[in-house]
Design an enzyme around this catalytic site. Structure first.
Site, mmCIF file in Angstrom:
data_model
loop_
_atom_site.group_PDB
_atom_site.id
_atom_site.type_symbol
_atom_site.label_atom_id
_atom_site.label_comp_id
_atom_site.label_asym_id
_atom_site.label_seq_id
_atom_site.Cartn_x
_atom_site.Cartn_y
_atom_site.Cartn_z
ATOM 1 C CG HIS A 13 -0.251 -0.031 2.524
ATOM 2 N ND1 HIS A 13 -0.226 -1.137 3.340
ATOM 3 C CD2 HIS A 13 0.484 0.907 3.170
ATOM 4 C CE1 HIS A 13 0.463 -0.884 4.416
ATOM 5 N NE2 HIS A 13 0.924 0.350 4.340
HETATM 6 P P1 TYD Z 1 -2.757 -3.991 6.930
HETATM 7 O O1 TYD Z 1 -2.718 -2.538 6.592
HETATM 8 O O2 TYD Z 1 -3.224 -4.936 5.860
HETATM 9 O O3 TYD Z 1 -1.337 -4.468 7.436
HETATM 10 P P2 TYD Z 1 0.061 -4.290 6.655
HETATM 11 O O4 TYD Z 1 -0.228 -3.500 5.447
HETATM 12 O O5 TYD Z 1 0.902 -3.497 7.550
HETATM 13 O O6 TYD Z 1 0.551 -5.664 6.325
HETATM 14 O O7 TYD Z 1 -3.656 -4.163 8.229
HETATM 15 C C1 TYD Z 1 -4.225 -5.401 8.593
HETATM 16 C C2 TYD Z 1 -5.530 -5.125 9.319
HETATM 17 O O8 TYD Z 1 -5.279 -4.424 10.528
HETATM 18 C C3 TYD Z 1 -6.471 -4.286 8.487
HETATM 19 O O9 TYD Z 1 -7.789 -4.792 8.696
HETATM 20 C C4 TYD Z 1 -6.378 -2.912 9.107
HETATM 21 C C5 TYD Z 1 -6.033 -3.219 10.543
HETATM 22 N N1 TYD Z 1 -5.228 -2.193 11.220
HETATM 23 C C6 TYD Z 1 -5.753 -1.503 12.284
HETATM 24 O O10 TYD Z 1 -6.920 -1.700 12.695
HETATM 25 N N2 TYD Z 1 -4.978 -0.568 12.914
HETATM 26 C C7 TYD Z 1 -3.707 -0.317 12.529
HETATM 27 O O11 TYD Z 1 -3.008 0.543 13.130
HETATM 28 C C8 TYD Z 1 -3.179 -1.039 11.396
HETATM 29 C C9 TYD Z 1 -1.793 -0.781 10.898
HETATM 30 C C10 TYD Z 1 -3.973 -1.963 10.767
#
Ligand code: TYD
Length: 140
Positions: free
Chosen positions: A56
């Site tokens: 992302h």
């Molecule tokens: P995601 O953004 O997919 O993780 P990464 O990109 O870092 O691998 O996040 C996974 C899930 O966690 C998604 O449903 C969003 C949630 N989330 C939160 O609720 N709070 C947060 O601070 C973060 C980073 C993610």
């Protein structure tokens, strides 16, 4: 510090390290040595072998990424060039500015990624579609 004055490419930032016979201690705080005020921390652990995280970009959020245990590679992509940053030290942070696509891969077993962020979690700040990201960069 204002975001628009902050680096527009990733920067490795040394983190304070205090060593004594009991072991090592590192810390970051809002003292001007990091480019933004920390509003949120999250950490990633238990990544299975070959697992990938991220995938992302952000509109405004700035982030520090620290390998507090183990190692991994942060691959930053501006739509044209990909640059990989290997992180393997709890006393170094990688500053990742907004507007860059990032994926994290090559997690070692037991690796723990600590992320320190400039904003509260807000899904509206995420670009999760790579085609959309390229459009936003004017590359598609
Ligand atoms: P995601 O953004 O997919 O993780 P990464 O990109 O870092 O691998 O996040 C996974 C899930 O966690 C998604 O449903 C969003 C949630 N989330 C939160 O609720 N709070 C947060 O601070 C973060 C980073 C993610």
């Amino acid at each position: 510090m204002n975001s628009h004055k902050n680096p527009s490419t990733p920067v490795r930032i040394p983190v304070s390290r205090i060593t004594d016979p009991r072991g090592d201690l590192s810390y970051v705080q809002n003292d001007g040595r990091i480019p933004f005020r920390i509003e949120r921390a999250y950490w990633i652990y238990g990544v299975p072998e070959g697992g990938e995280r991220g995938g992302h970009s952000h509109y405004v959020e700035e982030r520090l990424i620290i390998a507090v245990a183990g190692s991994f590679d942060v691959v930053v992509d501006d739509g044209i060039t990909q640059t990989s940053y290997h992180l393997d030290s709890p006393s170094e942070a990688l500053y990742v500015p907004p507007g860059l696509w990032r994926t994290i891969e090559g997690f070692s077993q037991g690796a723990v990624l600590l992320a320190l962020c400039s904003n509260l979690y807000d899904e509206v700040d995420y670009v999760r579609d790579y085609s959309e990201y390229l459009k936003l960069r004017g590359l598609k």
